[in-house]
Write an enzyme that holds these catalytic residues in place. Structure first.
Site, short mmCIF file in Angstrom:
data_model
loop_
_atom_site.label_atom_id
_atom_site.label_comp_id
_atom_site.label_asym_id
_atom_site.label_seq_id
_atom_site.Cartn_x
_atom_site.Cartn_y
_atom_site.Cartn_z
N ASP A 186 -19.02 129.80 -32.11
CA ASP A 186 -19.06 128.34 -32.36
C ASP A 186 -18.64 128.05 -33.80
O ASP A 186 -19.21 127.17 -34.47
CB ASP A 186 -20.44 127.74 -32.05
CG ASP A 186 -20.37 126.22 -31.88
OD1 ASP A 186 -19.26 125.64 -31.96
OD2 ASP A 186 -21.43 125.60 -31.66
N HIS A 226 -13.68 126.56 -33.04
CA HIS A 226 -13.06 125.25 -33.32
C HIS A 226 -12.01 125.45 -34.40
O HIS A 226 -12.34 125.79 -35.54
CB HIS A 226 -14.13 124.25 -33.79
CG HIS A 226 -15.16 123.94 -32.73
ND1 HIS A 226 -14.96 122.99 -31.76
CD2 HIS A 226 -16.37 124.49 -32.48
CE1 HIS A 226 -16.03 122.95 -30.95
NE2 HIS A 226 -16.90 123.86 -31.37
O1 DOR Z 1 -22.47 122.33 -34.22
C1 DOR Z 1 -21.54 122.04 -33.48
N1 DOR Z 1 -20.33 121.77 -33.97
N2 DOR Z 1 -21.74 121.98 -32.16
C2 DOR Z 1 -20.82 121.51 -31.31
O2 DOR Z 1 -21.07 121.45 -30.14
C3 DOR Z 1 -19.52 121.03 -31.82
C4 DOR Z 1 -19.19 121.64 -33.11
C5 DOR Z 1 -18.08 120.96 -33.83
O3 DOR Z 1 -17.05 120.65 -33.22
O4 DOR Z 1 -18.19 120.77 -35.06
ZN ZN Z 2 -21.13 122.94 -28.32
#
Ligand code: DOR
Ligand code: ZN
EC number: 3.5.2.3
Length: 428
Positions: free
Chosen positions: A303, A58
């Protein structure tokens, strides 16, 4: 410009060799004299691996540049040994159209530290109601080959079926955040003993496993490629094994935090440990490590989920889920998989580079370490250790669950197409 890496062991195996990198390629391997003007890197005792590929990052740009930008996230990636990352679509605006994916792709190119591949949303606005324009994103200059509503599950089976069918025609893969939303309303932590004792509303393993089972059946029926994001339970491993055995084109990733951390962390009440899917039991973590070693789980994906202090350092129930991951992934894999004897360094190359590159269809990443291949490389000191300090990481946010931990495995050099992007913990 050429770079001569002296005395490294390829995949951490065999005798030390010199590797000459010139014009973006591996141009010689063996006992190599430094050509005039070459930059010489002394690499005795180090392992040379193909550059890492993260299928799940992200980067928060556009929209939450207070948490991370494409530039800071790319720096974290290069420092972590990555040469390619997939930027998830849950930005603001959502990457559900060609304009946003092209913006992300272009900013990645301008930054130039790592190949940034935008992931396109499956549904408009991640709302789960209407398919996004998958074809337009695939045909855009960004060439989107992975679609995901990550952060949200594509829970409507008809939409998921259509997404799988379209993605087959586009030679793309659908990456599912497997969470049956009806089973996780209000959920705060893994549904189990620890959550009950501490009074957290539970996120049951079955919410993940039921979606993975359903999607494997849909993917097989559609003849499509499915990728399962952040597998977190032992039961999902059983489902994946069953699906693979019957010929389903399914791949799966596990995060470093689900390999190492468990729901016992909840007792701290520190929201740095809040993540989605949640940290599971020690038994789940052990099964995930074994499945990764065996190949039932194909790869590690971070992630990487940066959140600023105001979203994270707050009471558990309102804190955003997510943890930093790019700069600590190699070390957590070293700790959980190499130090335990579950993987050797060739295995590390498989789960951090080769398999993710194959899953995403990247032709120039995760390639063998032989002459003529693109020089997307990482040099790792397997014996060195370091202490994680959130504020010292390149990300804008500091929400690492490994704060203060001493971890093995240090990235000393990253090369993207023959150019040094990171060296000894600094961006070049
Ligand atoms: O812990 C998470 N954070 N899981 C997700 O699916 C999305 C992510 C986020 O965008 O912060
Ligand atoms: Zn996710």
């Amino acid at each position: 410009m050429s770079v001569l890496i002296k005395g490294a062991r390829l995949y951490g195996e065999g005798d030390p060799v010199d590797v000459l990198v010139a014009d973006g390629l591996i141009s010689a391997i063996g006992a190599v004299e430094a050509p005039e003007g070459a930059e010489v890197i002394e690499a005795a005792g180090q392992a040379l691996l193909p550059g890492f590929v993260d299928l799940h990052t992200h980067l928060r740009e556009p929209g939450r540049e207070d948490a991370e930008t494409i530039e800071t996230g790319s720096a974290a990636a290069a420092l972590g040994g990555y040469t390619a990352v997939f930027a998830m679509a849950n930005t603001d605006p959502v990457a559900d159209n060609a304009v946003v994916v092209e913006h992300v792709w272009r900013r990645g190119r301008e930054t130039g530290l790592v190949d940034v591949h935008p992931v396109g949303a499956v549904t408009v606005g991640l709302a789960g109601e209407k398919l996004a324009e998958l074809g337009t994103m695939a045909k855009s200059v960004a060439g989107v080959r992975m679609f995901s509503d990550d952060g949200h599950c594509v829970s409507d089976p008809l939409l998921m079926r259509r997404a799988l069918e379209y993605s087959t025609a586009l030679n793309a893969v659908v990456a599912q955040h497997a969470e049956e939303p009806r089973l996780t309303i209000g959920a705060q932590a893994h549904e189990g003993e620890t959550a009950s004792r501490l009074g957290y509303a539970g996120w049951p393993a079955s919410a993940e496993e039921s979606i993975v089972a359903r999607d494997c059946i849909l993917a097989k029926h559609a003849g499509a490629k499915l990728h399962v994001c952040h597998v977190s339970t032992a039961g999902t491993v059983d489902v994946l094994r069953w699906a693979k055995d019957r010929g389903t084109e399914v791949s799966a990733e596990v995060t470093p935090h689900h390999l190492l951390l468990t729901d016992e962390r909840l007792a701290t009440y520190d929201p740095v440990n809040k993540v989605n899917p949640p940290l599971r039991t020690g038994g789940d973590a052990a099964r995930l490590r074994a499945a990764l070693a065996e190949g039932v789980i194909d790869c590690v994906a971070t992630d990487h989920a940066p959140h600023p202090v105001q979203d994270k350092d707050t009471e558990w129930a309102v804190a955003k889920p997510g943890m930093l991951g790019l700069q600590t992934a190699l070390s957590v894999v070293t700790e959980t998989m190499v130090r335990t004897g579950l993987l050797d360094w060739r295995g590390v190359a498989r789960v951090l580079s080769e398999r993710p590159a194959e899953i995403a269809g990247l032709p120039d990443q995760g390639r063998p370490l032989v002459t003529g291949e693109p020089a997307n490389l990482v040099l790792v000191d397997p014996d060195a250790e370091w202490t994680v300090r959130g504020v010292e990481l390149a990300s804008l946010a500091a929400n690492t669950p490994y704060e203060g931990m001493r971890l093995p495995g240090v990235v000393t050099l990253t090369l993207l197409r023959g150019r040094i992007t990171a060296r000894e913990g600094k961006i070049e």
